[in-house]
Enzyme design. Structure first.
Site, PDB file in Angstrom:
ATOM      1  N   GLU A 270      -0.170  10.493  -6.125  1.00 51.76           N
ATOM      2  CA  GLU A 270      -0.455   9.401  -6.026  1.00 51.76           C
ATOM      3  C   GLU A 270      -2.028   9.274  -5.684  1.00 51.76           C
ATOM      4  OE1 GLU A 270       1.382   6.765  -6.553  1.00 51.76           O
ATOM      5  OE2 GLU A 270       2.846   8.270  -7.386  1.00 51.76           O
ATOM      6  N   TRP A 273      -3.845   9.363  -8.572  1.00 50.42           N
ATOM      7  CA  TRP A 273      -3.922   7.688  -9.252  1.00 50.42           C
ATOM      8  C   TRP A 273      -5.211   7.115  -8.581  1.00 50.42           C
ATOM      9  CZ3 TRP A 273      -2.390   5.800 -13.268  1.00 50.42           C
ATOM     10  CH2 TRP A 273      -1.030   5.842 -14.122  1.00 50.42           C
ATOM     11  N   TRP A 301      -0.903 -15.773 -21.741  1.00 50.36           N
ATOM     12  CA  TRP A 301      -0.521 -16.477 -20.493  1.00 50.36           C
ATOM     13  C   TRP A 301      -0.551 -18.007 -20.595  1.00 50.36           C
ATOM     14  CZ3 TRP A 301       0.898 -11.678 -20.500  1.00 50.36           C
ATOM     15  CH2 TRP A 301      -0.034 -10.796 -20.533  1.00 50.36           C
ATOM     16  N   ASN A 336       5.110  -0.268  -2.893  1.00 53.47           N
ATOM     17  CA  ASN A 336       4.498   0.136  -4.282  1.00 53.47           C
ATOM     18  C   ASN A 336       5.757  -0.365  -5.430  1.00 53.47           C
ATOM     19  OD1 ASN A 336       2.622   1.103  -6.243  1.00 53.47           O
ATOM     20  ND2 ASN A 336       4.334   2.543  -6.623  1.00 53.47           N
ATOM     21  N   TRP A 354      -2.447 -12.213 -15.246  1.00 54.39           N
ATOM     22  CA  TRP A 354      -2.639 -11.348 -14.205  1.00 54.39           C
ATOM     23  C   TRP A 354      -3.734 -11.646 -13.382  1.00 54.39           C
ATOM     24  CZ3 TRP A 354      -6.763  -8.068 -14.244  1.00 54.39           C
ATOM     25  CH2 TRP A 354      -7.404  -8.227 -15.448  1.00 54.39           C
ATOM     26  N   TRP A 377      -2.453  -4.112 -11.289  1.00 59.16           N
ATOM     27  CA  TRP A 377      -2.240  -5.330 -12.231  1.00 59.16           C
ATOM     28  C   TRP A 377      -2.527  -5.107 -13.613  1.00 59.16           C
ATOM     29  CZ3 TRP A 377       0.287  -9.633 -11.092  1.00 59.16           C
ATOM     30  CH2 TRP A 377       0.582  -9.953  -9.967  1.00 59.16           C
TER      31      TRP A 377
HETATM   32  C1  LIG Z   1       0.089  -4.789  -8.837  1.00 64.37           C
HETATM   33  C2  LIG Z   1      -0.272  -3.558  -7.648  1.00 64.37           C
HETATM   34  C3  LIG Z   1      -1.523  -3.821  -6.786  1.00 64.37           C
HETATM   35  C4  LIG Z   1      -1.880  -2.815  -6.028  1.00 64.37           C
HETATM   36  N1  LIG Z   1      -2.830  -3.117  -5.174  1.00 64.37           N
HETATM   37  C5  LIG Z   1      -3.245  -2.165  -4.255  1.00 64.37           C
HETATM   38  C6  LIG Z   1      -4.348  -2.258  -3.258  1.00 64.37           C
HETATM   39  O1  LIG Z   1      -5.045  -3.347  -3.462  1.00 64.37           O
HETATM   40  N2  LIG Z   1      -4.747  -1.244  -2.415  1.00 64.37           N
HETATM   41  C7  LIG Z   1      -4.323  -0.164  -2.456  1.00 64.37           C
HETATM   42  O2  LIG Z   1      -4.596   0.627  -1.773  1.00 64.37           O
HETATM   43  N3  LIG Z   1      -3.012   0.210  -3.488  1.00 64.37           N
HETATM   44  C8  LIG Z   1      -2.713  -0.772  -4.221  1.00 64.37           C
HETATM   45  N4  LIG Z   1      -1.632  -0.618  -5.046  1.00 64.37           N
HETATM   46  C9  LIG Z   1      -1.239   0.746  -5.158  1.00 64.37           C
HETATM   47  C10 LIG Z   1       0.150   1.230  -4.222  1.00 64.37           C
HETATM   48  O3  LIG Z   1       0.946   0.262  -4.517  1.00 64.37           O
HETATM   49  C11 LIG Z   1      -0.259   1.212  -2.697  1.00 64.37           C
HETATM   50  O4  LIG Z   1      -1.494   2.025  -2.488  1.00 64.37           O
HETATM   51  C12 LIG Z   1       0.663   1.881  -1.951  1.00 64.37           C
HETATM   52  O5  LIG Z   1       1.911   1.126  -2.135  1.00 64.37           O
HETATM   53  C13 LIG Z   1       0.315   2.008  -0.392  1.00 64.37           C
HETATM   54  O6  LIG Z   1       1.446   2.318   0.392  1.00 64.37           O
HETATM   55  P1  LIG Z   1       1.338   3.815   0.878  1.00 64.37           P
HETATM   56  O7  LIG Z   1      -0.060   3.856   1.711  1.00 64.37           O
HETATM   57  O8  LIG Z   1       2.305   3.909   1.805  1.00 64.37           O
HETATM   58  O9  LIG Z   1       1.347   4.609  -0.141  1.00 64.37           O
HETATM   59  P2  LIG Z   1       1.648   6.252  -0.701  1.00 64.37           P
HETATM   60  O10 LIG Z   1       2.981   6.248  -1.319  1.00 64.37           O
HETATM   61  O11 LIG Z   1       1.820   6.792   0.728  1.00 64.37           O
HETATM   62  O12 LIG Z   1       0.425   6.881  -1.471  1.00 64.37           O
HETATM   63  C14 LIG Z   1      -0.576   7.180  -0.777  1.00 64.37           C
HETATM   64  C15 LIG Z   1      -1.719   6.796  -0.945  1.00 64.37           C
HETATM   65  O13 LIG Z   1      -1.962   6.925  -2.545  1.00 64.37           O
HETATM   66  C16 LIG Z   1      -2.653   5.989  -3.085  1.00 64.37           C
HETATM   67  N5  LIG Z   1      -1.955   5.468  -4.130  1.00 64.37           N
HETATM   68  C17 LIG Z   1      -0.406   5.262  -4.048  1.00 64.37           C
HETATM   69  N6  LIG Z   1       0.117   4.800  -5.103  1.00 64.37           N
HETATM   70  C18 LIG Z   1      -1.123   4.158  -5.830  1.00 64.37           C
HETATM   71  C19 LIG Z   1      -1.185   3.668  -7.005  1.00 64.37           C
HETATM   72  N7  LIG Z   1      -0.230   3.061  -7.859  1.00 64.37           N
HETATM   73  N8  LIG Z   1      -2.438   3.310  -7.626  1.00 64.37           N
HETATM   74  C20 LIG Z   1      -3.750   3.812  -6.777  1.00 64.37           C
HETATM   75  N9  LIG Z   1      -3.500   4.690  -5.543  1.00 64.37           N
HETATM   76  C21 LIG Z   1      -2.291   4.616  -5.366  1.00 64.37           C
HETATM   77  C22 LIG Z   1      -2.889   4.921  -1.775  1.00 64.37           C
HETATM   78  O14 LIG Z   1      -4.274   5.189  -1.403  1.00 64.37           O
HETATM   79  C23 LIG Z   1      -1.897   5.151  -1.034  1.00 64.37           C
HETATM   80  O15 LIG Z   1      -2.252   5.064   0.330  1.00 64.37           O
HETATM   81  C24 LIG Z   1      -1.095  -1.535  -6.088  1.00 64.37           C
HETATM   82  C25 LIG Z   1      -0.434  -1.230  -7.038  1.00 64.37           C
HETATM   83  C26 LIG Z   1       0.150  -2.223  -7.709  1.00 64.37           C
HETATM   84  C27 LIG Z   1       1.479  -2.054  -8.901  1.00 64.37           C
END
Ligand SMILES: Cc1cc2nc3c(=O)[nH]c(=O)nc-3n(C[C@H](O)[C@H](O)[C@H](O)COP(=O)(O)OP(=O)(O)OC[C@H]3O[C@@H](n4cnc5c(N)ncnc54)[C@H](O)[C@@H]3O)c2cc1C
Length: 457
Positions: A270, A273, A301, A336, A354, A377
């Site tokens: 993650e 990612w 859309w 997420n 979107w 998105w």
């Molecule tokens: C539509 C959409 C919008 C999103 N918008 C944002 C946003 O504005 N800011 C944001 O930080 N994340 C965003 N995410 C990614 C992800 O949902 C969040 O980072 C995550 O839910 C944060 O929770 P956590 O810190 O507990 O994540 P954990 O699951 O603990 O992951 C650790 C870290 O990994 C990174 N990470 C995790 N998943 C993703 C992912 N899919 N893409 C990129 N980085 C990721 C984040 O920095 C996160 O804090 C988005 C995902 C989607 C599908």
């Protein structure tokens, strides 16, 4: 010799901060943060995020003061004003050079270019670093030296580089002897959920350590919104009170240096990612100008206004979607799995652009981050780099049953459905809805899915 001006931006930490570290090696440091309030609004960043940044700065100021480094917290309107404010600071604090870590969205890059040009004329040295990604963006390229567009080969290449040059986060800079006096603090505090988010670098590391104790459960729990199965580090990573490098390094240490365990870990993926979406932004700046990454993807859309309003307010009549949106509106954060569900629901089932969902998320998220939000998105709408295929449309009902089987999460966020049994909570009957004042579904799922597949194929 003049002072070294460190300009803090989205890197609000003392440890593993290349700009701060290098400046402190060169001479006496003065630090500044300049909040561009109008610009922040133009980028749709949320009040919660602004409030969290302000409190993070207060924590940062005390950490820096322990090191003998003053931090001036200032406000202005736009990025252009930020440049003038920096020129003013250079004069005021008698600085001969400026240090900062790069930010990658287009407006930020253009601002920095403009700053470099202006300071060149004044013979002020500018030092820029990459502190936001764990690996320098220029390193991860394919054999032809071109950027990756697909995550899996990107991750493979990332791991290969890491194997040969492991990352080592920087320590905090050494103490300086200067006396701190007359620090400026212009207040731009905003309300956010202080009960959920404790600001600062120390809090971020506490959260990381706590999370690492149970990191082996992450793989199984990360998709269950009723469980606190993820790290909740996203706001800290978004404003840089902790770095991606520190997260990866801490995970490797947790596994006693066993790289195979690190590379096989789901949480590590993650973080990669996050790196991938930043790399995509760096190599494809047009995505910061409302462009789809994949220009040949269909964009059909119709902007269903009624559905969009219902989605924003968490009253679509789909319990899991409403719970997700209410979580966002109430806490500034969304799980997420639910971000994916909420995004696909709005975009593919309601056919709302979107970009409107992306903007709404930014307006509410405490972790709002351009690269990750846009990446998420565009992934969901199948317009992005390595996006979901167009026919992947998450069914709110099946996802709800699968990831919130007993309806615990829905009950918490949609209290009017609290009394429903574990089965009907996912899809209440007409009578049940009437009784508790819960809305009818804003779309008919089956026909909306059929319409989306026809239009997007
Ligand atoms: C539509 C959409 C919008 C999103 N918008 C944002 C946003 O504005 N800011 C944001 O930080 N994340 C965003 N995410 C990614 C992800 O949902 C969040 O980072 C995550 O839910 C944060 O929770 P956590 O810190 O507990 O994540 P954990 O699951 O603990 O992951 C650790 C870290 O990994 C990174 N990470 C995790 N998943 C993703 C992912 N899919 N893409 C990129 N980085 C990721 C984040 O920095 C996160 O804090 C988005 C995902 C989607 C599908």
């Amino acid at each position: 010799m003049g002072k070294k001006l460190v300009w803090f931006r989205q890197d609000l930490r003392v440890r593993d901060n290349p700009a701060l570290h290098e400046a402190a090696n060169e001479g006496e440091v003065v630090a500044v943060f300049i909040e561009a309030q109008e610009q922040r609004k133009q980028h749709h960043e949320s009040a919660a995020k602004v409030g969290f940044i302000f409190d993070t700065l207060l924590e940062l100021r005390s950490e820096l003061n322990e090191l003998g480094i003053p931090l001036h917290i200032k406000t202005c309107a736009t990025f252009t004003d930020q440049i003038s404010a920096l020129q003013q600071c250079i004069k005021e604090y008698d600085a001969d050079s400026i240090y900062f870590n790069r930010e990658y969205p287009v407006n930020e890059m253009e601002r920095d270019k403009e700053l470099v040009e202006r300071l060149k004329k004044e013979e002020i040295a500018v030092h820029q670093y990459d502190g936001d990604l764990a690996l320098e963006p220029s390193l991860v390229k394919n054999k032809q030296g071109e950027p990756y567009k697909v995550f899996t080969p990107y991750k493979k290449a990332w791991i290969e580089i890491h194997k040969h040059s492991p990352i080592e986060p920087l320590s905090s800079p050494h103490k300086q002897t200067s006396n701190i006096h007359n620090q400026v603090t212009e207040d731009f505090s905003q309300e956010y959920r202080h009960d959920l988010w404790q600001a600062g670098e120390v809090a971020a590391h506490e959260r990381l350590n706590q999370f690492l104790d149970g990191v082996d459960q992450y793989k199984d729990q990360r998709d269950i919104p009723a469980v606190a199965g993820t790290s909740f580090l996203s706001p800290y990573l978004a404003m840089g009170s902790i770095s991606a490098k520190q997260c990866i390094h801490a995970l490797l240490e947790h596994y006693d240096g066993d790289e195979q365990k690190l590379y096989g870990n789901t949480w590590f993926s993650e973080i990669v990612w996050r790196e991938f979406y930043r790399q995509i932004l760096i190599d494809n700046p047009q995505i910061a100008k409302h462009k789809a990454f994949n220009t040949s993807a269909k964009e059909v859309w119709v902007n269903n206004k009624e559905a969009f309003e219902a989605w924003k307010e968490g009253r679509t009549g789909f319990p899991i979607i409403d719970a997700a949106m209410r979580q966002l509106n109430q806490t500034g954060w969304m799980h997420n799995r639910l971000r994916m569900n909420a995004a696909m629901f709005l975009n593919k089932l309601c056919l709302v652009d979107w970009r409107l969902g992306e903007k709404y998320f930014m307006e509410k998220l405490i972790d709002g981050d351009f690269a990750s939000n846009n990446g998420g998105w565009q992934w969901c709408s199948s317009t992005g780099a390595d996006g979901a295929p167009y026919f992947r449309i998450m069914s709110p009902l099946s996802q709800s049953k699968r990831f919130d089987p007993k309806g615990d999460f829905i009950r918490k966020l949609v209290p009017e459905l609290e009394g429903l049994d574990n089965k009907s909570i996912h899809e209440p009957s007409v009578e049940q809805r009437k009784k508790v004042g819960y809305p009818e579904p804003v779309i008919d799922y089956k026909s909306a899915r059929k319409r989306a597949l026809e239009l997007l194929s």
